[in-house]
Design a protein around this motif. Structure first.
Motif, PDB file in Angstrom:
ATOM      1  N   MET A   1       0.801  81.297  84.260  1.00  0.00           N
ATOM      2  CA  MET A   1       2.041  80.430  83.947  1.00  0.00           C
ATOM      3  C   MET A   1       1.610  79.797  82.639  1.00  0.00           C
ATOM      4  N   THR A   2       2.472  79.730  81.593  1.00  0.00           N
ATOM      5  CA  THR A   2       2.468  79.001  80.507  1.00  0.00           C
ATOM      6  C   THR A   2       2.816  77.530  80.834  1.00  0.00           C
ATOM      7  N   ILE A   3       2.207  76.895  80.055  1.00  0.00           N
ATOM      8  CA  ILE A   3       2.564  75.264  80.093  1.00  0.00           C
ATOM      9  C   ILE A   3       2.688  74.936  78.631  1.00  0.00           C
ATOM     10  N   THR A   4       3.692  74.025  78.576  1.00  0.00           N
ATOM     11  CA  THR A   4       4.030  73.359  77.326  1.00  0.00           C
ATOM     12  C   THR A   4       4.002  71.739  77.447  1.00  0.00           C
ATOM     13  N   VAL A   5       2.926  71.375  76.655  1.00  0.00           N
ATOM     14  CA  VAL A   5       2.794  69.943  76.454  1.00  0.00           C
ATOM     15  C   VAL A   5       3.826  69.427  75.586  1.00  0.00           C
ATOM     16  N   PHE A   6       4.767  68.597  76.010  1.00  0.00           N
ATOM     17  CA  PHE A   6       5.836  67.794  75.352  1.00  0.00           C
ATOM     18  C   PHE A   6       5.376  66.319  75.121  1.00  0.00           C
ATOM     19  N   ILE A   7       5.067  66.162  73.737  1.00  0.00           N
ATOM     20  CA  ILE A   7       4.640  64.944  73.211  1.00  0.00           C
ATOM     21  C   ILE A   7       5.742  64.136  72.623  1.00  0.00           C
ATOM     22  N   ARG A   8       6.173  62.809  73.292  1.00  0.00           N
ATOM     23  CA  ARG A   8       7.000  62.012  72.590  1.00  0.00           C
ATOM     24  C   ARG A   8       6.276  60.836  71.877  1.00  0.00           C
ATOM     25  N   TYR A   9       6.432  60.796  70.552  1.00  0.00           N
ATOM     26  CA  TYR A   9       5.885  59.605  69.764  1.00  0.00           C
ATOM     27  C   TYR A   9       6.918  58.678  69.643  1.00  0.00           C
ATOM     28  N   ARG A  10       6.486  57.345  69.661  1.00  0.00           N
ATOM     29  CA  ARG A  10       7.117  56.283  69.189  1.00  0.00           C
ATOM     30  C   ARG A  10       6.390  55.789  67.790  1.00  0.00           C
TER      31      ARG A  10
ATOM     32  N   ALA B   1       1.651  64.926  61.133  1.00  0.00           N
ATOM     33  CA  ALA B   1       2.246  66.104  61.751  1.00  0.00           C
ATOM     34  C   ALA B   1       1.736  67.423  61.121  1.00  0.00           C
ATOM     35  N   ARG B   2       1.954  67.338  59.791  1.00  0.00           N
ATOM     36  CA  ARG B   2       1.771  68.586  58.666  1.00  0.00           C
ATOM     37  C   ARG B   2       0.291  68.892  58.925  1.00  0.00           C
ATOM     38  N   ARG B   3      -0.500  68.306  59.130  1.00  0.00           N
ATOM     39  CA  ARG B   3      -2.143  68.095  59.147  1.00  0.00           C
ATOM     40  C   ARG B   3      -2.323  68.759  60.504  1.00  0.00           C
ATOM     41  N   TRP B   4      -1.605  68.669  61.429  1.00  0.00           N
ATOM     42  CA  TRP B   4      -1.962  69.443  62.969  1.00  0.00           C
ATOM     43  C   TRP B   4      -1.425  70.768  62.585  1.00  0.00           C
TER      44      TRP B   4
ATOM     45  N   TRP C   1       8.820  67.593  65.255  1.00  0.00           N
ATOM     46  CA  TRP C   1      10.203  67.441  64.884  1.00  0.00           C
ATOM     47  C   TRP C   1      10.073  65.936  64.633  1.00  0.00           C
ATOM     48  N   MET C   2      10.641  65.792  63.416  1.00  0.00           N
ATOM     49  CA  MET C   2      10.914  64.194  63.063  1.00  0.00           C
ATOM     50  C   MET C   2      12.321  63.504  63.248  1.00  0.00           C
ATOM     51  N   PRO C   3      12.357  62.365  63.054  1.00  0.00           N
ATOM     52  CA  PRO C   3      13.848  61.658  63.029  1.00  0.00           C
ATOM     53  C   PRO C   3      14.685  62.151  61.937  1.00  0.00           C
ATOM     54  N   HIS C   4      15.869  62.421  62.018  1.00  0.00           N
ATOM     55  CA  HIS C   4      16.608  62.863  61.104  1.00  0.00           C
ATOM     56  C   HIS C   4      17.935  61.940  60.754  1.00  0.00           C
ATOM     57  N   GLU C   5      18.862  62.079  61.838  1.00  0.00           N
ATOM     58  CA  GLU C   5      19.820  60.916  61.911  1.00  0.00           C
ATOM     59  C   GLU C   5      19.822  59.987  63.511  1.00  0.00           C
ATOM     60  N   GLY C   6      20.248  59.121  63.634  1.00  0.00           N
ATOM     61  CA  GLY C   6      20.281  58.450  64.971  1.00  0.00           C
ATOM     62  C   GLY C   6      18.815  57.506  64.881  1.00  0.00           C
ATOM     63  N   THR C   7      18.600  57.779  66.004  1.00  0.00           N
ATOM     64  CA  THR C   7      17.259  56.962  66.481  1.00  0.00           C
ATOM     65  C   THR C   7      16.012  57.058  65.105  1.00  0.00           C
ATOM     66  N   ASN C   8      15.446  56.249  64.732  1.00  0.00           N
ATOM     67  CA  ASN C   8      14.422  56.548  63.527  1.00  0.00           C
ATOM     68  C   ASN C   8      12.868  56.412  63.823  1.00  0.00           C
TER      69      ASN C   8
ATOM     70  N   TYR D   1       8.704  64.128  68.004  1.00  0.00           N
ATOM     71  CA  TYR D   1       8.115  64.907  69.146  1.00  0.00           C
ATOM     72  C   TYR D   1       7.402  66.157  68.327  1.00  0.00           C
ATOM     73  N   GLY D   2       6.434  66.458  69.391  1.00  0.00           N
ATOM     74  CA  GLY D   2       5.483  67.650  69.414  1.00  0.00           C
ATOM     75  C   GLY D   2       5.468  68.564  70.484  1.00  0.00           C
ATOM     76  N   LEU D   3       5.327  69.773  70.259  1.00  0.00           N
ATOM     77  CA  LEU D   3       5.228  70.864  71.384  1.00  0.00           C
ATOM     78  C   LEU D   3       4.297  71.674  71.256  1.00  0.00           C
ATOM     79  N   ILE D   4       3.221  71.761  72.141  1.00  0.00           N
ATOM     80  CA  ILE D   4       2.264  72.705  72.145  1.00  0.00           C
ATOM     81  C   ILE D   4       2.152  73.687  73.475  1.00  0.00           C
ATOM     82  N   SER D   5       2.014  74.771  73.518  1.00  0.00           N
ATOM     83  CA  SER D   5       1.899  75.581  74.890  1.00  0.00           C
ATOM     84  C   SER D   5       0.407  76.137  74.839  1.00  0.00           C
ATOM     85  N   PHE D   6       0.099  76.240  76.173  1.00  0.00           N
ATOM     86  CA  PHE D   6      -1.295  76.883  76.563  1.00  0.00           C
ATOM     87  C   PHE D   6      -1.031  77.861  77.771  1.00  0.00           C
TER      88      PHE D   6
END
Length: 109
Positions: free
Chosen positions: A1-10, A23-26, A41-48, A52-57
């Motif tokens: 089963m694949t898992i995805t780590v969903f990282i939410r950065y403030r 993020a680019r270095r990663w 994923w970077m803020p574009h419109e709305g919340t600034n 987010y980052g997503l990595i699967s294993f």
């Protein structure tokens, strides 16, 4: 089963460019250490201040092995240190997700 780590950065909204560089270095480091990087994923419109980052294993064991390689990787350590010194990440949350798979049909149907 694949898992995805969903990282939410403030992030500090005044340091978005620095976070994007982080993020680019990663994009190179994560695959080299064994993660299947889906992307950042970077803020574009709305919340600034949310990114987010997503990595699967393949499994949680694969994730743990990746984390050990990442901690030992000089470029990974340099990226972690740069983010800490610049104080661009104010908080980080990790969720471990699995994809919903279609139900198998009974062959009698």
């Amino acid at each position: 089963m694949t898992i995805t780590v969903f990282i939410r950065y403030r992030i500090d909204p005044f340091k978005r460019a620095a976070f994007e560089a982080y993020a680019r270095r990663w994009l190179q480091i994560i695959p080299a250490c064994g993660g299947d990087l889906i992307g950042y994923w970077m803020p574009h419109e709305g919340t600034n201040n949310i990114a987010y980052g997503l990595i699967s294993f393949d499994s949680l064991a694969s994730y743990e092995a990746y984390r050990a390689r990442l901690r030992a990787d000089p470029e990974g350590q340099a990226n972690f240190n740069a983010a800490e010194q610049e104080r661009l990440i104010l908080g980080e949350e990790r969720s471990f997700l699995r994809q919903v798979e279609p139900a198998l049909r009974d062959s009698a149907d």
